[in-house]
Motif scaffolding. Structure first.
Motif, PDB file in Angstrom:
ATOM      1  N   ILE A   1       0.796  -1.150  -0.062  1.00 47.14           N
ATOM      2  CA  ILE A   1       0.215   0.030  -0.081  1.00 47.14           C
ATOM      3  C   ILE A   1       0.780   1.262  -0.130  1.00 47.14           C
ATOM      4  N   ASP A   2       1.880   1.307   0.991  1.00 42.21           N
ATOM      5  CA  ASP A   2       2.656   2.531   0.913  1.00 42.21           C
ATOM      6  C   ASP A   2       3.585   2.600  -0.238  1.00 42.21           C
ATOM      7  N   THR A   3       3.953   1.591  -0.937  1.00 41.33           N
ATOM      8  CA  THR A   3       4.599   1.788  -2.148  1.00 41.33           C
ATOM      9  C   THR A   3       3.998   2.305  -3.273  1.00 41.33           C
ATOM     10  N   PHE A   4       2.513   1.686  -3.212  1.00 38.94           N
ATOM     11  CA  PHE A   4       1.730   2.151  -4.401  1.00 38.94           C
ATOM     12  C   PHE A   4       1.569   3.608  -4.141  1.00 38.94           C
ATOM     13  N   ASN A   5       1.036   4.087  -2.971  1.00 36.64           N
ATOM     14  CA  ASN A   5       0.368   5.397  -2.878  1.00 36.64           C
ATOM     15  C   ASN A   5       1.528   6.343  -2.840  1.00 36.64           C
ATOM     16  N   GLN A   6       2.904   6.166  -2.416  1.00 36.24           N
ATOM     17  CA  GLN A   6       4.014   7.181  -2.628  1.00 36.24           C
ATOM     18  C   GLN A   6       4.632   6.919  -4.001  1.00 36.24           C
ATOM     19  N   LYS A   7       4.142   6.165  -4.770  1.00 42.11           N
ATOM     20  CA  LYS A   7       4.704   5.942  -6.297  1.00 42.11           C
ATOM     21  C   LYS A   7       6.247   5.759  -6.243  1.00 42.11           C
ATOM     22  N   GLU A   8       6.640   4.813  -5.302  1.00 45.85           N
ATOM     23  CA  GLU A   8       8.142   4.515  -4.963  1.00 45.85           C
ATOM     24  C   GLU A   8       8.600   3.381  -5.904  1.00 45.85           C
ATOM     25  N   ALA A   9       9.944   3.535  -6.321  1.00 42.38           N
ATOM     26  CA  ALA A   9      10.590   2.596  -7.004  1.00 42.38           C
ATOM     27  C   ALA A   9      11.497   1.797  -6.104  1.00 42.38           C
ATOM     28  N   VAL A  10      11.471   0.673  -5.880  1.00 41.66           N
ATOM     29  CA  VAL A  10      12.016  -0.257  -4.989  1.00 41.66           C
ATOM     30  C   VAL A  10      12.592  -1.332  -5.717  1.00 41.66           C
ATOM     31  N   GLU A  11      14.186  -1.646  -5.669  1.00 45.27           N
ATOM     32  CA  GLU A  11      14.860  -2.638  -6.455  1.00 45.27           C
ATOM     33  C   GLU A  11      14.183  -3.838  -6.425  1.00 45.27           C
ATOM     34  N   ASP A  12      13.876  -4.630  -7.565  1.00 47.14           N
ATOM     35  CA  ASP A  12      13.253  -5.968  -7.699  1.00 47.14           C
ATOM     36  C   ASP A  12      11.683  -5.998  -6.961  1.00 47.14           C
ATOM     37  N   PHE A  13      10.953  -4.867  -6.817  1.00 43.85           N
ATOM     38  CA  PHE A  13       9.758  -4.869  -6.209  1.00 43.85           C
ATOM     39  C   PHE A  13       8.817  -3.984  -6.886  1.00 43.85           C
ATOM     40  N   SER A  14       9.442  -2.749  -7.290  1.00 47.64           N
ATOM     41  CA  SER A  14       8.502  -1.825  -7.764  1.00 47.64           C
ATOM     42  C   SER A  14       9.159  -0.826  -8.897  1.00 47.64           C
ATOM     43  N   VAL A  15       8.596  -0.504  -9.959  1.00 49.62           N
ATOM     44  CA  VAL A  15       8.973   0.573 -10.753  1.00 49.62           C
ATOM     45  C   VAL A  15       7.958   1.644 -11.086  1.00 49.62           C
ATOM     46  N   VAL A  16       8.390   2.865 -11.197  1.00 55.56           N
ATOM     47  CA  VAL A  16       7.586   3.970 -11.641  1.00 55.56           C
ATOM     48  C   VAL A  16       7.723   4.372 -13.165  1.00 55.56           C
ATOM     49  N   VAL A  17       6.971   4.244 -13.967  1.00 57.04           N
ATOM     50  CA  VAL A  17       7.110   4.376 -15.199  1.00 57.04           C
ATOM     51  C   VAL A  17       6.124   5.431 -16.037  1.00 57.04           C
ATOM     52  N   SER A  18       6.645   5.892 -17.110  1.00 57.97           N
ATOM     53  CA  SER A  18       5.624   6.950 -17.987  1.00 57.97           C
ATOM     54  C   SER A  18       4.778   5.952 -18.924  1.00 57.97           C
ATOM     55  N   TYR A  19       3.732   6.724 -19.337  1.00 59.71           N
ATOM     56  CA  TYR A  19       2.876   6.109 -20.438  1.00 59.71           C
ATOM     57  C   TYR A  19       3.670   5.622 -21.554  1.00 59.71           C
ATOM     58  N   ASP A  20       4.531   6.640 -22.036  1.00 63.62           N
ATOM     59  CA  ASP A  20       5.181   6.448 -23.152  1.00 63.62           C
ATOM     60  C   ASP A  20       6.316   5.113 -23.009  1.00 63.62           C
ATOM     61  N   GLU A  21       6.854   4.984 -21.571  1.00 64.60           N
ATOM     62  CA  GLU A  21       7.599   3.656 -21.551  1.00 64.60           C
ATOM     63  C   GLU A  21       6.618   2.440 -21.575  1.00 64.60           C
ATOM     64  N   ILE A  22       5.653   2.688 -21.322  1.00 65.46           N
ATOM     65  CA  ILE A  22       4.584   1.336 -21.297  1.00 65.46           C
ATOM     66  C   ILE A  22       4.436   1.256 -22.718  1.00 65.46           C
ATOM     67  N   LYS A  23       4.175   2.201 -23.655  1.00 67.69           N
ATOM     68  CA  LYS A  23       4.034   1.873 -24.954  1.00 67.69           C
ATOM     69  C   LYS A  23       5.163   1.390 -25.727  1.00 67.69           C
ATOM     70  N   ALA A  24       6.425   1.676 -25.101  1.00 71.42           N
ATOM     71  CA  ALA A  24       7.596   1.338 -25.695  1.00 71.42           C
ATOM     72  C   ALA A  24       7.758  -0.219 -25.390  1.00 71.42           C
ATOM     73  N   LYS A  25       7.187  -0.704 -24.204  1.00 69.24           N
ATOM     74  CA  LYS A  25       7.170  -2.222 -23.904  1.00 69.24           C
ATOM     75  C   LYS A  25       5.835  -2.946 -24.367  1.00 69.24           C
ATOM     76  N   ASN A  26       5.538  -2.416 -25.470  1.00 69.26           N
ATOM     77  CA  ASN A  26       4.177  -3.145 -26.134  1.00 69.26           C
ATOM     78  C   ASN A  26       3.231  -3.106 -24.880  1.00 69.26           C
ATOM     79  N   TYR A  27       2.742  -2.136 -24.174  1.00 74.46           N
ATOM     80  CA  TYR A  27       1.995  -1.950 -23.390  1.00 74.46           C
ATOM     81  C   TYR A  27       1.719  -3.154 -22.279  1.00 74.46           C
ATOM     82  N   SER A  28       3.024  -3.654 -21.778  1.00 74.75           N
ATOM     83  CA  SER A  28       2.916  -4.631 -20.849  1.00 74.75           C
ATOM     84  C   SER A  28       2.903  -3.961 -19.573  1.00 74.75           C
ATOM     85  N   LEU A  29       2.391  -4.529 -18.787  1.00 77.75           N
ATOM     86  CA  LEU A  29       1.967  -4.003 -17.296  1.00 77.75           C
ATOM     87  C   LEU A  29       2.683  -4.819 -16.329  1.00 77.75           C
ATOM     88  N   SER A  30       3.818  -5.597 -16.645  1.00 78.91           N
ATOM     89  CA  SER A  30       4.377  -6.334 -15.532  1.00 78.91           C
ATOM     90  C   SER A  30       5.576  -5.709 -15.262  1.00 78.91           C
TER      91      SER A  30
END
Length: 541
Positions: free
Chosen positions: A457-486
């Protein structure tokens, strides 16, 4: 003073006693047992809620040795004036409908008929507030004829029920909060909320998942919010969402094809002080005939939507009815084709996803449980839905859950979070390595600790990038990854470099060379042995 824990134990004991009565009269594990248990429990709850509220209104009743007898001495006009002051969430009861009144009349003949008629009268007299409606407008009232499920000794069965109800009171716990009633509700329905009810049975959403969804959706003070679940089941997600917002600050809307689930949701609303939302609870087919509409006949849109839709379900019997001009905008990505075999594997959750996106207000938010395969599918309806989420900039993030977070299915799941106001960055979390595996009946289930829930919950709400746990990406980066949400597809591949001296490098290289020479020598020896063995082979008749 009796503690909350003791009341919880006593309440669970009452539930067990009611189940024991059913078992003693041949209804143990019977398909109708849940109807009896949940309705009798509700009757008890409403009776005690009435007792509690009426005594708050009239101090004389509270001081009386028996409030029931004291109330029976009131004139009809006095009684009516008093009950008119009751909150609408309190069912209207008459003195002859009290549990204590039935207890005192057990010696009368045809007691089962008296018992049934009492419940039916309560249901009818309170139908305007407590009824669930069907998509055709028919009302499903609170109670039905209970004793009909017993083949013989109906009077004795109803007497046994009343005797279990009369010696315990809920009156001291009406000021308890969500967590208490959530625990009681889960215990009450734990044997009935499984897939044994057939293809439309609800799979109970784990409390951890519901909590994460609610706390990642709701931030800060919220007022007059509309909350919707198009496949509500017994309402776990809606209850958590309402609790996070504040039960008095939101209105619940739902639709579910299962009458059993709709009745359980009504019970959940009553327990959690959300009676004002019961008229919005609809039994019906959301995909084919969505019920909630605005004054102009258009589908109603909501502030918050939560859903754990069925993943696989045969809807071929009405899929052709969906291909209409009115539905083209709602089902923008298309309707899944009907397979020639295994129709029950049809991905109906894709229909619910599109319906939810269509039903969000311009500033709306949603959280939807999906199979994890959805977030990386490279073609078809799955990808078209993700493309719209990204192109319209309505994606808040994704949390991929641990395996077996649901004990009833081995399907890996993720939660999609939508937010039509989130035009910047998206947070992707891989929580698949969290949790502890426990035995749950015949199944394995992964349980998250409170600390792990808070971490997500805290990682999501704070939009925090944590190694091997979470990333914060732009919409353009998602497009570049063929819309992958993994999240895993965005983690950096890191190579660890170690500084060594020239002498250490030479020594390591010499070691590799010596090891390689040894392997080559061993290889030649093996070749010679195989060659000699081949020469020794003979063909004998």
């Amino acid at each position: 003073m009796t503690t909350t824990v003791q009341f919880e134990q006593q309440t669970k004991r009452l539930i067990d006693d009611l189940k024991s009565v059913c078992a003693n009269y041949g209804l143990g594990n019977d398909g109708n047992e849940f109807k009896i248990i949940t309705q009798v429990f509700l009757y008890k709850f409403l009776n005690d809620k009435f007792a509690h509220e009426i005594q708050q209104l009239d101090p004389k009743l509270k001081k009386a040795e028996s409030w029931e007898k004291a109330l029976q001495s009131y004139s009809a006009d006095e009684f009516e004036m008093l009950t008119l002051q009751l909150n609408e969430s309190t069912a209207q009861l008459k003195p002859e409908q009290f549990i204590s009144s039935l207890f005192d009349r057990q010696t009368e003949p045809n007691f089962a008929e008296l018992f049934d008629q009492t419940l039916l009268s309560i249901a009818q007299e309170n139908s305007s507030i407590f009824s669930v409606v069907t998509e055709t407008g028919e009302k499903i009232v609170l109670f039905e004829n209970i004793s009909k499920y017993v083949t013989d000794k109906r009077d004795e069965f109803c007497k046994a029920i009343i005797n279990k109800l009369v010696h315990f009171s809920f009156e001291h716990i009406f000021h308890e909060k969500f967590d208490f009633y959530a625990t009681i509700f889960e215990y009450l329905i734990k044997d009935y909320n499984t897939n044994s009810g057939g293809k439309y049975a609800e799979y109970f959403t784990p409390h951890a998942v519901a909590k994460i969804m609610a706390r990642c959706l709701v931030h800060g003070e919220v007022q007059n919010a509309t909350c919707y679940d198009p496949s509500a089941g017994s309402g776990t997600l809606l209850m958590n969402l309402a609790h996070q917002i504040g039960e008095d600050k939101c209105t619940i809307y739902s639709q579910d094809i299962s009458q059993k689930s709709s009745n359980l949701l009504r019970l959940n609303l009553i327990l959690n002080n959300l009676v004002h939302s019961i008229p919005n609870i609809v039994k019906g087919n959301t995909i084919l005939e969505p019920y909630h509409k605005d004054k102009k006949g258009r589908l109603q849109q909501f502030d918050y939507i939560v859903s754990n839709p069925p993943f696989k379900l045969d809807f071929s019997d009405f899929s052709t009815d969906l291909d209409t001009k009115e539905n083209h905008e709602r089902f923008f990505a298309g309707i899944p084709n009907v397979p020639k075999t295994k129709k029950e594997s049809m991905a109906i959750y894709l229909m619910f996803l599109q319906h939810i996106m269509y039903s969000l207000k311009e500033n709306g938010k949603a959280a939807i449980v999906v199979p994890t395969g959805f977030i990386t599918a490279q073609s078809g309806i799955d990808k078209r839905i993700r493309e719209k989420m990204v192109e319209d900039k309505m994606l808040a993030g994704v949390v991929s859950m641990p395996s077996n977070i649901f004990a009833t299915t081995g399907t890996n799941v993720s939660v999609i979070f939508l937010d039509k106001q989130n035009k910047e960055e998206v947070v992707l979390i891989d929580a698949s390595k969290l949790g502890t595996t426990i035995k749950d009946g015949k199944n394995q289930r992964t349980v998250l600790s409170h600390e792990e829930e808070d971490r997500i919950i805290d990682t999501f709400n704070q939009k925090e990038a944590v190694e091997d746990f979470s990333v914060v990406v732009s919409y353009d980066e998602i497009k570049a990854k063929n819309y992958s949400l993994s999240a895993g597809q965005y983690f950096e591949v890191k190579i660890d470099y170690v500084d060594i001296t020239h002498e250490e490098f030479t020594a390591k290289l010499k070691g590799f060379e010596d090891n390689l020479k040894g392997l080559f020598a061993e290889s030649k020896t093996l070749e010679k042995e195989i060659e000699n063995n081949m020469k020794g082979l003979r063909y004998d008749l």
